[in-house]
Design a protein around this motif. Structure first.
Motif, PDB file in Angstrom:
ATOM      1  N   HIS A  18       0.739  -1.057   0.011  1.00  0.00           N
ATOM      2  CA  HIS A  18      -0.132  -0.129  -0.092  1.00  0.00           C
ATOM      3  C   HIS A  18       0.763   1.356   0.075  1.00  0.00           C
ATOM      4  O   HIS A  18       0.387   2.154  -0.220  1.00  0.00           O
ATOM      5  N   THR A  42      -6.319   6.809  -9.261  1.00  0.00           N
ATOM      6  CA  THR A  42      -7.576   6.015  -8.870  1.00  0.00           C
ATOM      7  C   THR A  42      -7.309   4.829  -8.169  1.00  0.00           C
ATOM      8  O   THR A  42      -6.795   3.897  -8.802  1.00  0.00           O
ATOM      9  N   LEU A  43      -7.736   4.845  -6.907  1.00  0.00           N
ATOM     10  CA  LEU A  43      -7.319   3.497  -6.147  1.00  0.00           C
ATOM     11  C   LEU A  43      -8.483   2.692  -6.069  1.00  0.00           C
ATOM     12  O   LEU A  43      -9.860   3.259  -5.788  1.00  0.00           O
ATOM     13  N   TYR A  44      -8.429   1.185  -5.975  1.00  0.00           N
ATOM     14  CA  TYR A  44      -9.566   0.501  -5.969  1.00  0.00           C
ATOM     15  C   TYR A  44      -9.372  -0.751  -4.936  1.00  0.00           C
ATOM     16  O   TYR A  44      -8.270  -0.715  -4.363  1.00  0.00           O
ATOM     17  N   ALA A  48      -7.987   1.545  -1.967  1.00  0.00           N
ATOM     18  CA  ALA A  48      -9.057   2.462  -1.618  1.00  0.00           C
ATOM     19  C   ALA A  48      -9.585   2.214  -0.066  1.00  0.00           C
ATOM     20  O   ALA A  48      -9.747   3.291   0.514  1.00  0.00           O
ATOM     21  N   GLY A  51      -6.342   2.550   2.226  1.00  0.00           N
ATOM     22  CA  GLY A  51      -5.407   3.701   1.882  1.00  0.00           C
ATOM     23  C   GLY A  51      -5.132   4.846   2.667  1.00  0.00           C
ATOM     24  O   GLY A  51      -3.935   5.206   2.901  1.00  0.00           O
ATOM     25  N   ASP A  52      -6.366   5.102   3.438  1.00  0.00           N
ATOM     26  CA  ASP A  52      -5.952   6.244   4.336  1.00  0.00           C
ATOM     27  C   ASP A  52      -5.318   5.862   5.507  1.00  0.00           C
ATOM     28  O   ASP A  52      -4.258   6.532   5.813  1.00  0.00           O
ATOM     29  N   ASP A  57      -2.334   7.415  -0.353  1.00  0.00           N
ATOM     30  CA  ASP A  57      -2.435   8.663  -1.016  1.00  0.00           C
ATOM     31  C   ASP A  57      -1.141   9.772  -0.624  1.00  0.00           C
ATOM     32  O   ASP A  57      -0.760  10.542  -1.572  1.00  0.00           O
ATOM     33  N   HIS A  73     -10.423   7.716  -4.405  1.00  0.00           N
ATOM     34  CA  HIS A  73     -10.796   6.336  -3.498  1.00  0.00           C
ATOM     35  C   HIS A  73     -12.187   5.938  -4.226  1.00  0.00           C
ATOM     36  O   HIS A  73     -12.981   6.585  -3.951  1.00  0.00           O
ATOM     37  N   GLU A  75     -14.344   2.721  -3.756  1.00  0.00           N
ATOM     38  CA  GLU A  75     -14.507   1.706  -2.927  1.00  0.00           C
ATOM     39  C   GLU A  75     -15.655   0.740  -3.555  1.00  0.00           C
ATOM     40  O   GLU A  75     -15.684  -0.448  -2.823  1.00  0.00           O
TER      41      GLU A  75
END
Length: 407
Positions: A18, A42-44, A48, A51-52, A57, A73, A75
């Motif tokens: 990640h 774009t995260l999937y 997503a 990720g935080d 990010d 993100h 989701e």
């Protein structure tokens, strides 16, 4: 299979898939498109959903700088190929010039859709290891009177040991840094560092077993806490599982006075085990749950210990197999997406389990029924059967039921 340099990577935590993987992906994109003046990422899937907590990010934006970069993100869109999927759209002078779909497959490795898996792996020349199962490698070693570390040397040359010496030095340095740092780890959980406390209690009673437990666990905690803090660690085979291998090897070197040369040979054998898992299954928690990370690390550590004590091929195989077998079904459910709870404790538990696997291999290997190759296949299929909520999405297990206390 790839070079062991793709199993042991020196870098910053807290997550190989990640943070290290996305960082690597953006570096490659920048090299491919030097004219770019803007990226949209774009995260999937797991990227997503967690990720935080993992800081995905942040590392993407930092790596893209000074190029403008927006991270989105998503989701909901399914990930049919791999749960760690990201799209990178490339812009130049206001126009879209390219789009790449990238999979972060674990251990900091990335695969670009439509490209050979090895294309962007610096040390991953296709077919560097011609044999791709433990049974094949063991047969080759028996025929040629080789130990597993000697097989690694045969394939990769003597220079691999210079690399592994650097790996070992970094592992020891990370343990030292973790043992000499206290305070609270970053993130909303307010997790206290505990390695120093564990280490200080190593003489709390006179039993050798208690002392071993305190020392091994303190080393694993030290490494895991450094990883959670975003400091420099060695993937073994991932960031989240980085504390298992160094903990057991550090303890054995201090207690049994093994030389650095012996430790490096053990790292070669452990790395080979990790390589086989990566090739034939997965080391990604988002793909196969924590069994693929902590389970793989425990197998690597158990095999490394068996090599350290110069056990035979059957004993090394048994140690690696039994270490993985008793992690089958282990879920990946990090609270708040942070690589802290239960991740750090799991490193310590797995380190002790690796030592137990060594003990069992010493006198039970001749009665074993399950091969290492079978357990790797079983782990992969078990991981694929796990519900998505238990594969690094922070939507099941502890992550679902733990209530974060807010001030």
């Amino acid at each position: 299979m790839q070079s062991l340099r793709e199993i042991y990577k020196i870098g910053r935590g807290p997550s190989s898939s990640h943070t290290m993987g996305p960082e690597r992906a953006i570096k490659i994109i920048r090299e491919l498109f030097p004219e770019a003046d803007e990226f949209k990422v774009t995260l999937y899937g797991s990227l997503a959903l967690t990720g935080d907590g993992h800081g995905t990010d942040k590392v993407i934006i930092r790596t893209a700088a000074p190029v403008k970069c927006t991270v989105v993100h998503d989701e909901k869109t399914p990930c049919p190929v791999h749960p760690n999927t990201m799209d990178v759209e490339v812009f130049s002078k206001g126009k879209a010039v390219a789009k790449r779909t990238i999979y972060s497959v674990g251990g900091g490795s990335v695969v670009f859709e439509g490209e050979p898996p090895e294309k962007y792996e610096k040390f991953a020349a296709d077919g560097i290891y011609p044999l791709n199962s433990f049974s094949e490698i063991a047969e080759f070693c028996r025929t040629n009177d080789l130990r597993l570390w000697q097989y690694v040397e045969l394939i990769e040359g003597e220079q691999i040991f210079s690399f592994l010496y650097d790996v070992w030095e970094r592992m020891k340095q990370t343990i030292h840094e973790g043992l000499t740092t206290d305070g609270i780890l970053p993130g909303i959980l307010g997790t206290h560092r505990r390695a120093q406390k564990l280490y200080s209690q190593r003489h709390i009673d006179e039993s050798a077993q208690t002392r071993e437990n305190r020392l091994v666990c303190s080393y694993a905690f030290a490494t895991g806490e450094q990883n959670a803090a975003g400091e420099i660690i060695v993937t073994a085979p991932t960031c989240g599982a980085c504390g298992v291998v160094p903990a057991v090897l550090k303890y054995m070197q201090d207690e049994k006075k093994f030389t650095d040369k012996q430790i490096v040979h053990a790292l070669a054998t452990g790395g080979l085990i990790g390589n086989l898992i990566k090739k034939n299954a997965s080391i990604s928690g988002a793909e196969c749950g924590c069994q693929a990370e902590i389970g793989s690390a425990c197998s690597m550590a158990a095999a490394a210990l068996a090599e350290l004590f110069e056990m035979g091929l059957d004993q090394i195989e048994y140690a690696a197999e039994v270490a993985m077998e008793h992690h089958l079904g282990l879920t990946c459910d990090p609270i708040a997406g942070l690589v802290q709870i239960p991740c750090i404790e799991r490193n310590a538990v797995a380190a002790m389990r690796a030592i137990n696997a060594l003990s069992l291999a010493n006198f039970l290997a001749d009665s074993r029924k399950i091969s290492f190759d079978i357990i790797v296949k079983t782990m992969y299929n078990t991981g694929r059967d796990l519900l998505n909520s238990y594969r690094e999405t922070s939507s099941g297990g502890l992550a679902k039921y733990y209530e974060i206390k807010k001030d």
